[in-house]
Design a protein around this motif. Sequence first.
Motif, PDB file in Angstrom:
ATOM      1  N   LEU A   1       9.760 -10.396   9.779  1.00 54.96           N
ATOM      2  CA  LEU A   1       9.131 -10.382  11.104  1.00 54.96           C
ATOM      3  C   LEU A   1       8.576  -8.993  11.365  1.00 54.96           C
ATOM      4  O   LEU A   1       9.176  -7.981  10.975  1.00 54.96           O
ATOM      5  N   MET A   2       7.451  -8.928  12.038  1.00 55.67           N
ATOM      6  CA  MET A   2       6.817  -7.641  12.330  1.00 55.67           C
ATOM      7  C   MET A   2       5.870  -7.807  13.510  1.00 55.67           C
ATOM      8  O   MET A   2       5.537  -8.936  13.896  1.00 55.67           O
ATOM      9  N   PRO A   3       5.448  -6.712  14.096  1.00 57.59           N
ATOM     10  CA  PRO A   3       4.452  -6.826  15.175  1.00 57.59           C
ATOM     11  C   PRO A   3       3.164  -7.433  14.650  1.00 57.59           C
ATOM     12  O   PRO A   3       2.778  -7.186  13.498  1.00 57.59           O
TER      13      PRO A   3
ATOM     14  N   SER B   1      -2.749  -9.940  21.848  1.00 53.10           N
ATOM     15  CA  SER B   1      -1.797 -10.458  22.835  1.00 53.10           C
ATOM     16  C   SER B   1      -0.374 -10.023  22.557  1.00 53.10           C
ATOM     17  O   SER B   1       0.553 -10.516  23.186  1.00 53.10           O
ATOM     18  N   CYS B   2      -0.182  -9.074  21.651  1.00 52.39           N
ATOM     19  CA  CYS B   2       1.161  -8.621  21.254  1.00 52.39           C
ATOM     20  C   CYS B   2       1.925  -9.759  20.585  1.00 52.39           C
ATOM     21  O   CYS B   2       1.342 -10.714  20.126  1.00 52.39           O
ATOM     22  N   GLY B   3       3.191  -9.645  20.535  1.00 49.44           N
ATOM     23  CA  GLY B   3       3.991 -10.697  19.949  1.00 49.44           C
ATOM     24  C   GLY B   3       4.483 -10.359  18.561  1.00 49.44           C
ATOM     25  O   GLY B   3       4.244  -9.290  18.019  1.00 49.44           O
ATOM     26  N   THR B   4       5.212 -11.310  18.011  1.00 53.23           N
ATOM     27  CA  THR B   4       5.847 -11.162  16.711  1.00 53.23           C
ATOM     28  C   THR B   4       5.158 -12.079  15.718  1.00 53.23           C
ATOM     29  O   THR B   4       4.864 -13.232  16.042  1.00 53.23           O
TER      30      THR B   4
ATOM     31  N   TYR C   1      14.765  -7.866  16.097  1.00 50.98           N
ATOM     32  CA  TYR C   1      14.650  -9.238  15.596  1.00 50.98           C
ATOM     33  C   TYR C   1      16.023  -9.868  15.392  1.00 50.98           C
ATOM     34  O   TYR C   1      16.225 -11.054  15.655  1.00 50.98           O
TER      35      TYR C   1
ATOM     36  N   GLY D   1       6.155  -9.905  26.504  1.00 48.93           N
ATOM     37  CA  GLY D   1       5.899  -9.524  25.117  1.00 48.93           C
ATOM     38  C   GLY D   1       5.003 -10.512  24.397  1.00 48.93           C
ATOM     39  O   GLY D   1       4.849 -10.434  23.182  1.00 48.93           O
TER      40      GLY D   1
ATOM     41  N   SER E   1      -0.040 -10.830  26.045  1.00 51.59           N
ATOM     42  CA  SER E   1      -0.079  -9.609  26.852  1.00 51.59           C
ATOM     43  C   SER E   1      -1.476  -9.228  27.312  1.00 51.59           C
ATOM     44  O   SER E   1      -1.622  -8.382  28.198  1.00 51.59           O
ATOM     45  N   ASP E   2      -2.490  -9.851  26.730  1.00 54.56           N
ATOM     46  CA  ASP E   2      -3.862  -9.527  27.145  1.00 54.56           C
ATOM     47  C   ASP E   2      -4.313 -10.368  28.336  1.00 54.56           C
ATOM     48  O   ASP E   2      -5.467 -10.299  28.746  1.00 54.56           O
TER      49      ASP E   2
END
Lengths: 64, 344
Positions: free
Chosen positions: A28-30, A38-41, B41, B197, B200-201
């Motif tokens: 998992l990473m940004p 939109s950010c998130g994983t 995580y 999170g 976000s946009d």
Amino acid sequence: MMYVTFYSHYGAIRFKQEMERRGAAVTLMPVPRRLSSSCGTCARLEWEDAESLPREDVEGVYPA
Amino acid sequence: MIFLDNAAGSYPKAPGVAEAAAAWLKTGAPNIGRGGYRLAYDGAERVTETREALAAFFGVADPRRVVFTPGCTWGLNLVLGGLIRPGTGVRLVGYPHNAVARPLAALGAAEGDGVTVLTQGSNVSGEIFSAPPDGSWLLVDAAQTAGVLPIDFDGMGADALCLSAHKGLMGPQGVGVLLLSERLAGALEPRVFGGTGSFSDSDAMPPCLPDRFEPGTPNLCGIAGLGAALAFVRENRDEISRRKARQTAAMAALFSDIPGARLLARPGLPLVSLDFEALDNAEAAFRLEEEFGVCTRCGLHCAPAAHRALGSFPQGAVRFSAGFFTTIDELEQAAEAVRRIAHG
């Protein structure tokens, strides 16, 4: 190698757990900014058959 | 000390709760859904496990419909605030707590049939109430019943159910859970807005669950404690059921027919309230602790409607509420203490 993005963090966690059950190594990473603002994983993984990935919660699948 | 105020907050907590909450704080206390590193995580996976365990325990097919809140009151406000507009008809079943009555008053609800609010267990009398689904929105306040009575959320046909972690589940304060039906999850407008999170946009809250109703940082160490509490409750489900039945029957028998202390109603949950006739109820509660070490709660219990219905308004009553660890011997001692002071 591919990136998989999700609608929610919950979806990312569920995807990781499911793919690990199938034997995949999932990191998992940004989400890379070039894929989404939109950010998130996201999940990064090696998987031959993109069509067989679980699709629930998946926003998109991108080549790394 | 004989602790009989479990309807306000369980004590002691389930084994493992304090350790789980402390472990979260001691091992980095990461936020989740924000930081993109392994510690966060791993934390998100632990929260997901608790969310899924809650879904399984309360009969919710999709864990996305399990929303963490800061408490039962918060969940009730989220749902009522999203559903009620001035003049919306509301039908009350059971005695509403102020966590229901106050938001309804503030929102301008009227008597009617659009929304049914079921207070499943009275926090004053211990009576149990039910409301079969009738097509209106059905919201369940399960503050007193979660962890005590079996709950099959999807099976009961409710649209929302709110509970807190710190009562029947024996978890920490400051955490609640809101269960949503598919139809309400699709219709309910958020009442609290903020960062998730995700998406976000956009200025709008995300359309997906649980993010849509979980803005801001959740009480993560509390959720860790709730996870441990739920594991204990799940493993001891049958014993909890047997013990609660024994306690309820014992309390109904021990606290009825005490001269000078009127039992407000025969309970279905392990809690009873007494209205002392020869002395002020606050004086009675004070003496029970001072002279016998019995901890109770006197007053209106944030449920004036219950006391109006039961004939104990405005003086209120003294409530005795057992928890999983309360023994029959303790209940007998408490009843004897009541007997000793009830004459004034």
